[in-house]
Scaffold this motif. Structure first.
Motif, PDB file in Angstrom:
ATOM      1  N   GLY A 274      21.130  41.166  18.336  1.00 14.87           N
ATOM      2  CA  GLY A 274      19.960  41.213  17.461  1.00 14.87           C
ATOM      3  C   GLY A 274      20.293  41.505  16.013  1.00 14.87           C
ATOM      4  O   GLY A 274      19.820  40.831  15.102  1.00 14.87           O
ATOM      5  N   ARG A 275      21.107  42.521  15.781  1.00 14.44           N
ATOM      6  CA  ARG A 275      21.607  42.825  14.433  1.00 14.44           C
ATOM      7  C   ARG A 275      23.096  43.039  14.516  1.00 14.44           C
ATOM      8  O   ARG A 275      23.590  43.655  15.457  1.00 14.44           O
ATOM      9  CB  ARG A 275      20.929  44.079  13.862  1.00 14.44           C
ATOM     10  N   TRP A 276      23.808  42.555  13.522  1.00 16.28           N
ATOM     11  CA  TRP A 276      25.262  42.623  13.540  1.00 16.28           C
ATOM     12  C   TRP A 276      25.814  43.971  13.097  1.00 16.28           C
ATOM     13  O   TRP A 276      27.019  44.208  13.221  1.00 16.28           O
ATOM     14  CB  TRP A 276      25.849  41.548  12.635  1.00 16.28           C
ATOM     15  N   SER A 277      24.976  44.843  12.585  1.00 12.31           N
ATOM     16  CA  SER A 277      25.482  46.143  12.141  1.00 12.31           C
ATOM     17  C   SER A 277      24.570  47.263  12.606  1.00 12.31           C
ATOM     18  O   SER A 277      23.353  47.079  12.766  1.00 12.31           O
ATOM     19  CB  SER A 277      25.613  46.190  10.611  1.00 12.31           C
ATOM     20  N   ARG A 278      25.197  48.420  12.821  1.00 14.32           N
ATOM     21  CA  ARG A 278      24.484  49.657  13.105  1.00 14.32           C
ATOM     22  C   ARG A 278      25.188  50.757  12.342  1.00 14.32           C
ATOM     23  O   ARG A 278      26.358  51.054  12.615  1.00 14.32           O
ATOM     24  CB  ARG A 278      24.469  49.968  14.600  1.00 14.32           C
ATOM     25  N   GLY A 279      24.462  51.346  11.417  1.00 10.29           N
ATOM     26  CA  GLY A 279      25.078  52.394  10.600  1.00 10.29           C
ATOM     27  C   GLY A 279      26.290  51.864   9.870  1.00 10.29           C
ATOM     28  O   GLY A 279      26.213  50.873   9.142  1.00 10.29           O
ATOM     29  N   ARG A 280      27.435  52.483  10.115  1.00 11.22           N
ATOM     30  CA  ARG A 280      28.673  52.088   9.441  1.00 11.22           C
ATOM     31  C   ARG A 280      29.618  51.331  10.372  1.00 11.22           C
ATOM     32  O   ARG A 280      30.835  51.412  10.242  1.00 11.22           O
ATOM     33  CB  ARG A 280      29.362  53.321   8.854  1.00 11.22           C
ATOM     34  N   VAL A 281      29.019  50.588  11.305  1.00 12.30           N
ATOM     35  CA  VAL A 281      29.794  49.731  12.206  1.00 12.30           C
ATOM     36  C   VAL A 281      29.201  48.327  12.123  1.00 12.30           C
ATOM     37  O   VAL A 281      27.983  48.156  12.160  1.00 12.30           O
ATOM     38  CB  VAL A 281      29.735  50.250  13.657  1.00 12.30           C
ATOM     39  N   VAL A 282      30.081  47.315  12.017  1.00 17.20           N
ATOM     40  CA  VAL A 282      29.608  45.941  11.872  1.00 17.20           C
ATOM     41  C   VAL A 282      30.477  45.016  12.721  1.00 17.20           C
ATOM     42  O   VAL A 282      31.652  45.286  12.966  1.00 17.20           O
ATOM     43  CB  VAL A 282      29.630  45.512  10.378  1.00 17.20           C
ATOM     44  N   LEU A 283      29.862  43.915  13.179  1.00 18.71           N
ATOM     45  CA  LEU A 283      30.563  42.933  14.004  1.00 18.71           C
ATOM     46  C   LEU A 283      30.895  41.696  13.178  1.00 18.71           C
ATOM     47  O   LEU A 283      30.137  41.294  12.293  1.00 18.71           O
ATOM     48  CB  LEU A 283      29.707  42.534  15.197  1.00 18.71           C
ATOM     49  N   LEU A 284      32.024  41.067  13.531  1.00 24.82           N
ATOM     50  CA  LEU A 284      32.508  39.888  12.819  1.00 24.82           C
ATOM     51  C   LEU A 284      33.061  38.886  13.822  1.00 24.82           C
ATOM     52  O   LEU A 284      33.793  39.258  14.746  1.00 24.82           O
ATOM     53  CB  LEU A 284      33.609  40.299  11.826  1.00 24.82           C
ATOM     54  N   GLY A 285      32.726  37.609  13.662  1.00 27.04           N
ATOM     55  CA  GLY A 285      33.296  36.568  14.511  1.00 27.04           C
ATOM     56  C   GLY A 285      32.668  36.528  15.900  1.00 27.04           C
ATOM     57  O   GLY A 285      31.475  36.782  16.074  1.00 27.04           O
ATOM     58  N   ASP A 286      33.490  36.231  16.913  1.00 28.36           N
ATOM     59  CA  ASP A 286      32.958  36.041  18.265  1.00 28.36           C
ATOM     60  C   ASP A 286      32.272  37.277  18.822  1.00 28.36           C
ATOM     61  O   ASP A 286      31.424  37.165  19.709  1.00 28.36           O
ATOM     62  CB  ASP A 286      34.083  35.628  19.214  1.00 28.36           C
ATOM     63  N   SER A 287      32.603  38.454  18.355  1.00 27.71           N
ATOM     64  CA  SER A 287      31.926  39.663  18.841  1.00 27.71           C
ATOM     65  C   SER A 287      30.448  39.653  18.474  1.00 27.71           C
ATOM     66  O   SER A 287      29.627  40.258  19.158  1.00 27.71           O
ATOM     67  CB  SER A 287      32.591  40.925  18.274  1.00 27.71           C
ATOM     68  N   ALA A 288      30.100  38.907  17.411  1.00 28.11           N
ATOM     69  CA  ALA A 288      28.710  38.846  16.952  1.00 28.11           C
ATOM     70  C   ALA A 288      27.997  37.585  17.404  1.00 28.11           C
ATOM     71  O   ALA A 288      26.817  37.622  17.735  1.00 28.11           O
ATOM     72  CB  ALA A 288      28.655  38.939  15.418  1.00 28.11           C
ATOM     73  N   TRP A 289      28.696  36.445  17.408  1.00 24.47           N
ATOM     74  CA  TRP A 289      28.002  35.191  17.700  1.00 24.47           C
ATOM     75  C   TRP A 289      28.794  34.262  18.617  1.00 24.47           C
ATOM     76  O   TRP A 289      28.564  33.060  18.638  1.00 24.47           O
ATOM     77  CB  TRP A 289      27.658  34.445  16.410  1.00 24.47           C
ATOM     78  N   GLY A 290      29.702  34.780  19.419  1.00 25.12           N
ATOM     79  CA  GLY A 290      30.544  34.007  20.332  1.00 25.12           C
ATOM     80  C   GLY A 290      30.210  32.531  20.423  1.00 25.12           C
ATOM     81  O   GLY A 290      29.104  32.166  20.766  1.00 25.12           O
ATOM     82  N   ASN A 291      31.167  31.668  20.119  1.00 29.82           N
ATOM     83  CA  ASN A 291      30.833  30.272  19.842  1.00 29.82           C
ATOM     84  C   ASN A 291      30.873  29.340  21.039  1.00 29.82           C
ATOM     85  O   ASN A 291      30.627  28.153  20.887  1.00 29.82           O
ATOM     86  CB  ASN A 291      31.753  29.726  18.756  1.00 29.82           C
ATOM     87  N   ALA A 292      31.248  29.819  22.224  1.00 28.41           N
ATOM     88  CA  ALA A 292      31.208  28.991  23.444  1.00 28.41           C
ATOM     89  C   ALA A 292      32.010  27.705  23.311  1.00 28.41           C
ATOM     90  O   ALA A 292      31.600  26.651  23.769  1.00 28.41           O
ATOM     91  CB  ALA A 292      29.762  28.682  23.825  1.00 28.41           C
ATOM     92  N   LEU A 293      33.172  27.761  22.661  1.00 30.18           N
ATOM     93  CA  LEU A 293      34.069  26.608  22.504  1.00 30.18           C
ATOM     94  C   LEU A 293      33.392  25.443  21.802  1.00 30.18           C
ATOM     95  O   LEU A 293      33.680  24.285  22.083  1.00 30.18           O
ATOM     96  CB  LEU A 293      34.606  26.132  23.853  1.00 30.18           C
ATOM     97  N   SER A 294      32.499  25.725  20.860  1.00 29.26           N
ATOM     98  CA  SER A 294      31.784  24.652  20.184  1.00 29.26           C
ATOM     99  C   SER A 294      32.610  23.986  19.103  1.00 29.26           C
ATOM    100  O   SER A 294      32.210  22.956  18.572  1.00 29.26           O
ATOM    101  CB  SER A 294      30.502  25.206  19.555  1.00 29.26           C
ATOM    102  N   GLY A 295      33.758  24.550  18.750  1.00 28.76           N
ATOM    103  CA  GLY A 295      34.604  23.941  17.742  1.00 28.76           C
ATOM    104  C   GLY A 295      34.404  24.494  16.351  1.00 28.76           C
ATOM    105  O   GLY A 295      35.060  24.066  15.408  1.00 28.76           O
ATOM    106  N   TYR A 296      33.487  25.454  16.201  1.00 28.77           N
ATOM    107  CA  TYR A 296      33.224  26.002  14.874  1.00 28.77           C
ATOM    108  C   TYR A 296      33.721  27.436  14.710  1.00 28.77           C
ATOM    109  O   TYR A 296      33.643  28.011  13.633  1.00 28.77           O
ATOM    110  CB  TYR A 296      31.706  25.995  14.589  1.00 28.77           C
ATOM    111  N   GLY A 297      34.227  28.035  15.781  1.00 29.11           N
ATOM    112  CA  GLY A 297      34.438  29.477  15.791  1.00 29.11           C
ATOM    113  C   GLY A 297      35.424  29.996  14.779  1.00 29.11           C
ATOM    114  O   GLY A 297      35.134  30.937  14.040  1.00 29.11           O
ATOM    115  N   THR A 298      36.622  29.404  14.700  1.00 31.90           N
ATOM    116  CA  THR A 298      37.641  29.940  13.817  1.00 31.90           C
ATOM    117  C   THR A 298      37.250  29.783  12.356  1.00 31.90           C
ATOM    118  O   THR A 298      37.401  30.703  11.553  1.00 31.90           O
ATOM    119  CB  THR A 298      38.993  29.263  14.090  1.00 31.90           C
ATOM    120  N   GLY A 299      36.750  28.602  12.006  1.00 34.14           N
ATOM    121  CA  GLY A 299      36.314  28.398  10.626  1.00 34.14           C
ATOM    122  C   GLY A 299      35.173  29.317  10.247  1.00 34.14           C
ATOM    123  O   GLY A 299      35.143  29.883   9.145  1.00 34.14           O
TER     124      GLY A 299
END
Length: 385
Positions: free
Chosen positions: A264-289
């Motif tokens: 729902g939200r990528w951050s809580r307080g002073r912790v934030v998510l980046l990359g697959d931990s936030a929006w896991g790409n399911a091998l769609s081909g866009y993840g690394t970029g």
């Protein structure tokens, strides 16, 4: 100087560490593996934004030396007869580089400026609003101004702060395997209902997609993972029995479910998510970029906010979340390993149309080439407003 901890040393973590160090932060990266994880398929970059970020990082020319050009692959039946062609350009980009090569290049560019801690992980975090007190599995306790979870679909940071994985990770009905095996030099694709094998010749690991329910957890047990995949492939024809027999000799073996992450939200307080931990790409081909550019955006917003962490994290999510939506729309497992012969025939027809009509291939690139982001003066300016 702000002290920042990043969990995960694959690609997103070291990329963020690069930008944060350039902005003057004191950066630590913790990684549960003992070194950069070997293996993995080639990952692709496409579009002006991807290329410019790599150029500003000073690694574009170096990565070009490792570029793998995808060749057309023969689609064969169970007797080895060619029945179609999978176009080499399908899902690939302007630059295709093995995952572990990119990870190693990023590590080499940052290791003298960043404190890397391999073989450790975060076991506890306490955020008091002014900072985060982190307890590591090794027993040390330290204080950071910000913690970033760049630790993938099965993020330990997300679990500790947001809750159990099951709340955020949706299994899409397929698993994939990357196994480094010697199986010849030809690029070949074989499918039967519920399973597909792609041989990448000498350039890439064997790539397998199999329809299966979520397997019981075996995250740190490679032998059990091999048994699980072998069981899912027990009805396999063509060369699949031979390939399963060769699992024991694989130089590297990695498997996971094809999953989608929704937070729902990528951050809580002073912790934030980046990359697959936030929006896991399911091998769609866009993840690394997506992860690479997101690291640039997060570092840029932290720099602009000048210590106002809450504002920086809110701006990072507001500006970048719309670009991650495309990664949720593609069910790669259903496309690569249809569960019926009719689905396989339709997929093969799609491949044939894509190989003939280049505009159809270009449509697949639109989400990556549509990135149009804010300019961050003074920290490298790879993208425009």
């Amino acid at each position: 100087m702000t002290r920042i901890l990043i969990s995960g040393a694959s690609i997103a973590g070291p990329a963020l560490a690069f930008w944060l160090h350039r902005s003057g932060h004191d950066v630590t990266v913790v990684e549960k593996n003992d070194s950069i994880r070997p293996g993995g398929q080639a990952v692709d970059f496409k579009g002006a934004t991807h290329m410019q970020v790599l150029r500003e990082m000073g690694i574009l020319d170096e990565l070009r030396q490792y570029d793998i050009r995808d060749e057309d692959a023969a689609i064969v039946d169970e007797h080895g007869r060619t029945i179609g062609v999978a176009p080499g350009g399908f899902g690939s980009g302007e630059l295709n580089v093995p995952r572990d090569t990119i990870a190693t290049v990023l590590y080499e560019r940052t290791k003298d400026d960043v404190d890397y801690r391999f073989g450790d992980r975060i076991s506890r975090m306490v955020d008091d609003g002014e900072g985060v007190t982190v307890t590591f599995r090794s027993g040390s306790v330290e204080r950071f101004d910000l913690v970033v979870g760049a630790d993938g679909v099965h993020s330990g940071v997300r679990r500790l702060v947001w809750g159990p994985e099951e709340q955020f990770v949706e299994h899409r009905g397929h698993h994939y395997v990357l196994a480094d095996l010697d199986l010849g030099d030809d690029d070949v694709v074989y499918s039967q209902p519920g399973m597909t094998v792609m041989l990448g010749g000498s350039k890439a690991p064997t790539f397998i997609v199999v329809a299966a329910d979520r397997f019981p957890g075996a995250r740190d047990d490679v032998d059990e993972q091999k048994r699980q995949i072998a069981g899912a492939l027990r009805e396999g024809r063509w060369r699949i029995p031979e390939i399963v027999d060769r699992f024991a000799d694989a130089r590297s073996f990695y498997t996971d479910s094809i999953s989608r992450v929704t937070v729902g939200r990528w951050s809580r307080g002073r912790v934030v998510l980046l990359g697959d931990s936030a929006w896991g790409n399911a091998l769609s081909g866009y993840g690394t970029g997506l992860a690479l550019v997101a690291a640039y955006v997060l570092a840029g917003e932290l720099r602009l906010a000048d210590g106002d962490v809450a504002t920086a994290l809110a701006e990072y999510e507001a500006r970048y979340r719309p670009y991650t939506a495309a990664s949720h729309k593609v069910n790669a497992g259903a496309l690569l390993a249809p569960r019926t012969m009719r689905g396989i025939r339709l997929r093969n027809l799609f491949f044939r149309a894509a190989s003939i009509a280049s505009p159809l291939m270009r449509l697949l690139d639109l989400p990556a080439k549509g990135l149009d982001l804010r300019r961050y003066e003074g920290a490298g300016s790879p993208v425009r407003r």
